[in-house]
Design a protein around this motif. Structure first.
Motif, PDB file in Angstrom:
ATOM      1  N   ALA A  50      25.540 -16.324  60.122  1.00 53.40           N
ATOM      2  CA  ALA A  50      24.547 -16.804  61.679  1.00 53.40           C
ATOM      3  C   ALA A  50      24.957 -16.443  63.400  1.00 53.40           C
ATOM      4  O   ALA A  50      23.894 -16.382  64.074  1.00 53.40           O
ATOM      5  N   ALA A  51      25.532 -16.405  63.662  1.00 55.11           N
ATOM      6  CA  ALA A  51      26.362 -15.747  64.987  1.00 55.11           C
ATOM      7  C   ALA A  51      25.631 -14.596  65.139  1.00 55.11           C
ATOM      8  O   ALA A  51      25.203 -14.130  66.494  1.00 55.11           O
ATOM      9  N   LEU A  52      26.050 -13.349  63.751  1.00 54.30           N
ATOM     10  CA  LEU A  52      25.420 -12.365  64.773  1.00 54.30           C
ATOM     11  C   LEU A  52      23.794 -11.286  65.108  1.00 54.30           C
ATOM     12  O   LEU A  52      23.271 -10.478  65.345  1.00 54.30           O
ATOM     13  N   LEU A  53      23.731 -12.052  63.550  1.00 55.79           N
ATOM     14  CA  LEU A  53      21.466 -11.882  62.951  1.00 55.79           C
ATOM     15  C   LEU A  53      20.901 -12.735  63.925  1.00 55.79           C
ATOM     16  O   LEU A  53      20.518 -13.640  64.336  1.00 55.79           O
ATOM     17  N   PRO A  54      20.145 -11.731  65.072  1.00 53.76           N
ATOM     18  CA  PRO A  54      19.594 -12.643  65.305  1.00 53.76           C
ATOM     19  C   PRO A  54      18.384 -13.406  65.154  1.00 53.76           C
ATOM     20  O   PRO A  54      17.557 -13.476  65.886  1.00 53.76           O
ATOM     21  N   ASP A  55      17.904 -12.754  63.775  1.00 53.36           N
ATOM     22  CA  ASP A  55      16.572 -13.855  62.771  1.00 53.36           C
ATOM     23  C   ASP A  55      17.450 -14.885  62.133  1.00 53.36           C
ATOM     24  O   ASP A  55      16.868 -15.315  61.461  1.00 53.36           O
ATOM     25  N   ALA A  56      18.659 -15.185  62.353  1.00 54.70           N
ATOM     26  CA  ALA A  56      18.723 -16.337  61.368  1.00 54.70           C
ATOM     27  C   ALA A  56      18.299 -17.055  61.648  1.00 54.70           C
ATOM     28  O   ALA A  56      18.220 -18.158  60.549  1.00 54.70           O
ATOM     29  N   TRP A  57      18.320 -18.074  63.057  1.00 50.52           N
ATOM     30  CA  TRP A  57      17.877 -19.361  62.816  1.00 50.52           C
ATOM     31  C   TRP A  57      15.822 -18.807  63.389  1.00 50.52           C
ATOM     32  O   TRP A  57      15.432 -18.203  63.841  1.00 50.52           O
TER      33      TRP A  57
END
Length: 261
Positions: A50-57
């Motif tokens: 969630a912290a590192l993947l740019p499309d997580a949110w």
């Protein structure tokens, strides 16, 4: 960072928790501490993704609360259940089979293995966060199934804890509440949680997320064939004869009405 690098960061997070738990186990002479951090080892990669993947949110806003609720509750439940009881019987057997030098051997026989399994179970978290697809009906189904599983498992554990905590029930078999319909309703709830997480992984990554099927399959096999139902029931009928009648009338896993006797 590449997707592979981020996935390996998730593995490193699980491994770091496993290493810390191993060190604590050396001080406490209690390898079963790993059960207390198992859920946290699964949650750790999800937090990293969630912290590192740019499309997580914004999908992470739905998934992370479910993940943390499951992991923290499980860690608290296992810690409270095992507090003051020393090393569990199954880990004592593993210790006896691997002497001498079990203190070091446990690092790879127990803790490294648990870290890798936890990382595999966390696979849907990577799939859910990597795709960046819009929230849709499959997300809703995943949230509903995972949420149901978390509540079902929590209620099952609470019912069993209350039953075992009553001295009047000593020597009796828990066959009330959800345990009237399944001998292992807590495991059923946990499986539902990870099948729900898999649906969230599919929702995030689409057809390319099928590889995340490893998660619910691993969890289901562990609970049914390895550390769950099969292990717990291997000799319980000999130790507690009343359990045989419970087995005869109650489904092992999927909840259903009891069979007539």
């Amino acid at each position: 960072m590449s997707g592979l690098s981020i996935a390996l960061c998730g593995l490193a997070a699980s491994a770091a928790l496993a290493l810390l738990t191993w060190i604590a186990s050396l001080l406490r002479h209690d390898v079963s501490l790993v059960d207390r951090t198992w859920g946290l080892m699964i949650a750790a990669p999800g937090i990293v993704y969630a912290a590192l993947l740019p499309d997580a949110w914004p999908r992470a806003a739905w998934l992370l609360p479910l993940l943390l609720a499951w992991a923290i509750r499980l860690a608290w439940h296992v810690t409270r259940r095992n507090w003051g009881h020393g090393e569990e019987r199954r880990y004592q057997a593993i210790r006896a089979r691997n002497q001498p030098g079990f203190a070091f051997k446990s690092l790879y026989l127990v803790f490294a293995l648990q870290a890798v399994l936890a990382w595999a179970v966390a696979a849907p978290l990577f799939a859910a966060f990597v795709g960046g697809r819009d929230f849709g009906w499959l997300d809703a189904a995943g949230v509903a199934l995972a949420g149901f599983g978390i509540v079902f498992e929590a209620v099952s554990d609470a019912q069993l804890s209350r039953f075992l905590g009553d001295p009047a029930h000593k020597g009796q078999v828990m066959d009330r509440g959800l345990w009237r319909y399944s001998r292992h309703p807590n495991y059923f709830g946990e499986c539902c949680t990870w099948w729900g997480m898999f649906l969230l992984g599919l929702a995030g990554a689409g057809v390319y997320g099928w590889w995340a099927l490893v998660s619910p399959v691993v969890m289901t096999v562990l609970l049914l064939k390895v550390s769950g139902v099969s292990l717990l029931e291997a000799d319980i009928g000999e130790r507690r004869p009343k359990y045989r009648d419970y087995v005869a009338r109650t489904p092992a896993f999927f909840p259903w009405r009891p069979r007539a006797r």
